[in-house]
Each structure stands twice: as C-alpha cells, then as structure tokens.
Design a protein around this motif. Sequence first.
Motif, PDB file in Angstrom:
ATOM      1  N   ARG A   1       0.811  -1.258   0.309  1.00 36.80           N
ATOM      2  CA  ARG A   1       0.205  -0.124   0.404  1.00 36.80           C
ATOM      3  C   ARG A   1       1.032   1.492  -0.318  1.00 36.80           C
ATOM      4  N   ARG A   2       1.774   1.239   0.927  1.00 40.43           N
ATOM      5  CA  ARG A   2       3.003   1.954   0.719  1.00 40.43           C
ATOM      6  C   ARG A   2       3.508   2.473  -0.746  1.00 40.43           C
ATOM      7  N   THR A   3       3.679   1.011  -1.358  1.00 47.16           N
ATOM      8  CA  THR A   3       4.175   1.609  -2.446  1.00 47.16           C
ATOM      9  C   THR A   3       3.381   2.315  -3.742  1.00 47.16           C
ATOM     10  N   TYR A   4       2.250   1.376  -3.859  1.00 40.60           N
ATOM     11  CA  TYR A   4       1.248   1.543  -4.542  1.00 40.60           C
ATOM     12  C   TYR A   4       0.390   2.257  -4.885  1.00 40.60           C
ATOM     13  N   ARG A   5       0.125   3.153  -3.674  1.00 35.54           N
ATOM     14  CA  ARG A   5      -0.609   4.232  -2.911  1.00 35.54           C
ATOM     15  C   ARG A   5      -1.767   3.440  -3.611  1.00 35.54           C
ATOM     16  N   ARG A   6      -2.573   2.176  -3.493  1.00 40.01           N
ATOM     17  CA  ARG A   6      -3.752   2.150  -3.715  1.00 40.01           C
ATOM     18  C   ARG A   6      -4.506   0.899  -3.259  1.00 40.01           C
ATOM     19  N   PRO A   7      -5.612   0.749  -2.286  1.00 42.35           N
ATOM     20  CA  PRO A   7      -6.532  -0.666  -1.935  1.00 42.35           C
ATOM     21  C   PRO A   7      -5.892  -1.780  -2.627  1.00 42.35           C
ATOM     22  N   THR A   8      -5.430  -3.048  -1.814  1.00 39.78           N
ATOM     23  CA  THR A   8      -5.224  -4.367  -2.677  1.00 39.78           C
ATOM     24  C   THR A   8      -5.793  -4.275  -3.336  1.00 39.78           C
ATOM     25  N   LYS A   9      -7.447  -4.421  -2.889  1.00 38.52           N
ATOM     26  CA  LYS A   9      -8.661  -5.207  -3.777  1.00 38.52           C
ATOM     27  C   LYS A   9      -8.367  -4.304  -5.476  1.00 38.52           C
ATOM     28  N   ALA A  10      -8.022  -2.833  -5.845  1.00 39.65           N
ATOM     29  CA  ALA A  10      -7.513  -2.684  -6.902  1.00 39.65           C
ATOM     30  C   ALA A  10      -6.922  -3.798  -7.825  1.00 39.65           C
ATOM     31  N   PHE A  11      -5.857  -4.567  -7.186  1.00 42.40           N
ATOM     32  CA  PHE A  11      -5.663  -5.278  -7.572  1.00 42.40           C
ATOM     33  C   PHE A  11      -5.979  -6.597  -7.921  1.00 42.40           C
ATOM     34  N   GLN A  12      -5.929  -6.931  -7.081  1.00 44.22           N
ATOM     35  CA  GLN A  12      -7.378  -8.115  -7.008  1.00 44.22           C
ATOM     36  C   GLN A  12      -7.896  -8.362  -8.083  1.00 44.22           C
ATOM     37  N   ASP A  13      -9.044  -7.146  -8.454  1.00 47.72           N
ATOM     38  CA  ASP A  13     -10.085  -6.768  -9.300  1.00 47.72           C
ATOM     39  C   ASP A  13      -9.399  -6.881 -10.675  1.00 47.72           C
ATOM     40  N   GLY A  14      -8.411  -6.088 -11.056  1.00 48.71           N
ATOM     41  CA  GLY A  14      -6.895  -5.866 -12.386  1.00 48.71           C
ATOM     42  C   GLY A  14      -6.873  -6.847 -12.214  1.00 48.71           C
ATOM     43  N   LEU A  15      -6.812  -8.333 -11.178  1.00 49.36           N
ATOM     44  CA  LEU A  15      -6.143  -9.486 -11.962  1.00 49.36           C
ATOM     45  C   LEU A  15      -7.903 -10.277 -12.213  1.00 49.36           C
ATOM     46  N   ALA A  16      -8.858 -10.471 -11.581  1.00 46.82           N
ATOM     47  CA  ALA A  16      -9.502 -10.875 -12.127  1.00 46.82           C
ATOM     48  C   ALA A  16     -10.175 -10.443 -13.770  1.00 46.82           C
ATOM     49  N   ALA A  17      -9.869  -9.226 -13.739  1.00 46.01           N
ATOM     50  CA  ALA A  17     -10.464  -9.080 -14.569  1.00 46.01           C
ATOM     51  C   ALA A  17      -9.069  -9.426 -16.439  1.00 46.01           C
ATOM     52  N   GLY A  18      -8.398 -10.435 -15.949  1.00 42.00           N
ATOM     53  CA  GLY A  18      -7.474 -10.726 -16.942  1.00 42.00           C
ATOM     54  C   GLY A  18      -6.922  -9.704 -17.946  1.00 42.00           C
ATOM     55  N   GLY A  19      -6.399 -10.026 -19.620  1.00 45.71           N
ATOM     56  CA  GLY A  19      -5.967  -9.522 -19.881  1.00 45.71           C
ATOM     57  C   GLY A  19      -4.958  -8.520 -19.786  1.00 45.71           C
ATOM     58  N   ALA A  20      -4.443  -7.004 -19.782  1.00 42.75           N
ATOM     59  CA  ALA A  20      -3.399  -6.167 -19.141  1.00 42.75           C
ATOM     60  C   ALA A  20      -3.770  -6.610 -17.866  1.00 42.75           C
ATOM     61  N   GLY A  21      -4.522  -6.634 -17.205  1.00 45.48           N
ATOM     62  CA  GLY A  21      -4.852  -6.600 -15.372  1.00 45.48           C
ATOM     63  C   GLY A  21      -3.482  -7.771 -15.106  1.00 45.48           C
ATOM     64  N   LEU A  22      -3.426  -9.079 -15.874  1.00 47.56           N
ATOM     65  CA  LEU A  22      -2.174  -9.773 -15.353  1.00 47.56           C
ATOM     66  C   LEU A  22      -0.621  -8.886 -15.427  1.00 47.56           C
ATOM     67  N   ARG A  23      -0.699  -8.023 -16.224  1.00 45.83           N
ATOM     68  CA  ARG A  23       0.670  -7.128 -15.449  1.00 45.83           C
ATOM     69  C   ARG A  23       0.733  -7.256 -14.181  1.00 45.83           C
ATOM     70  N   ILE A  24       0.324  -6.907 -13.247  1.00 46.63           N
ATOM     71  CA  ILE A  24       0.085  -7.015 -11.667  1.00 46.63           C
ATOM     72  C   ILE A  24       0.814  -7.879 -11.564  1.00 46.63           C
ATOM     73  N   LEU A  25       1.002  -9.056 -11.677  1.00 42.87           N
ATOM     74  CA  LEU A  25       2.019 -10.193 -11.034  1.00 42.87           C
ATOM     75  C   LEU A  25       3.110  -9.675 -11.698  1.00 42.87           C
ATOM     76  N   GLN A  26       3.629  -9.176 -11.843  1.00 45.30           N
ATOM     77  CA  GLN A  26       5.494  -8.570 -12.105  1.00 45.30           C
ATOM     78  C   GLN A  26       5.467  -7.264 -11.172  1.00 45.30           C
ATOM     79  N   LEU A  27       4.633  -6.398 -10.705  1.00 44.36           N
ATOM     80  CA  LEU A  27       4.822  -5.733  -9.694  1.00 44.36           C
ATOM     81  C   LEU A  27       5.398  -6.318  -8.102  1.00 44.36           C
ATOM     82  N   ARG A  28       6.654  -5.671  -8.164  1.00 44.16           N
ATOM     83  CA  ARG A  28       7.718  -5.798  -7.146  1.00 44.16           C
ATOM     84  C   ARG A  28       7.066  -5.897  -5.674  1.00 44.16           C
ATOM     85  N   GLY A  29       6.836  -7.172  -5.468  1.00 45.24           N
ATOM     86  CA  GLY A  29       5.425  -6.686  -3.469  1.00 45.24           C
ATOM     87  C   GLY A  29       4.457  -7.775  -3.678  1.00 45.24           C
TER      88      GLY A  29
END
Length: 90
Positions: free
Chosen positions: A19-47
Amino acid sequence: DGQHADRQHRRRAGQGRFRRTYRRPTKAFQDGLAAGGAGLRILQLRGATAVEGGIPLTEGGRIIGAIGVSGGSSEQDGVVAAAGLAAMGR
C-alpha cells in the motif's frame, strides 16, 4: 499453529509495504487480476499483494499509515479493513 500465525503476520506486513509503494487499496489489484488481459501485468509488480484487505491511510495527499487485515476470506478481510477505516472517522 505457529506457522499459520507467522504466515498471517508476513502477509499483513507485505500488504502494508504494498500500500505504501503503490498508494491504492489491494482490492484494486485483485480486481485487475480478475479482469485478466492487461490486468495480468500486476503479477510483475514487486511485492504485489493482490488480495482485498489492505487500505492506505492518507492525510494531505500523503500516506501516513495503512490498515492490513488477514485471516478470513479476501472479502471478509476487506469488510473488516473498511470497518477499521470507518471507526477512525475516515
């Protein structure tokens, strides 16, 4: 057991750093992953912690802390984190 408690502690600490690094709720990233496609880039984020339960605390546009909840389902963790935020009057 002790191992479970240790894993939960590491997960909460990871959510805080995330949260300190990316400044958003972790749910935003969960939703991005669930959407697939470009959202899968989240898996490359450190930590990356792409599960609900982490909410940054901000004041004056700066992050001053965070709430990290772990132990239930992702949805339950999000509800408890939101309740903590509301209890703080935020």
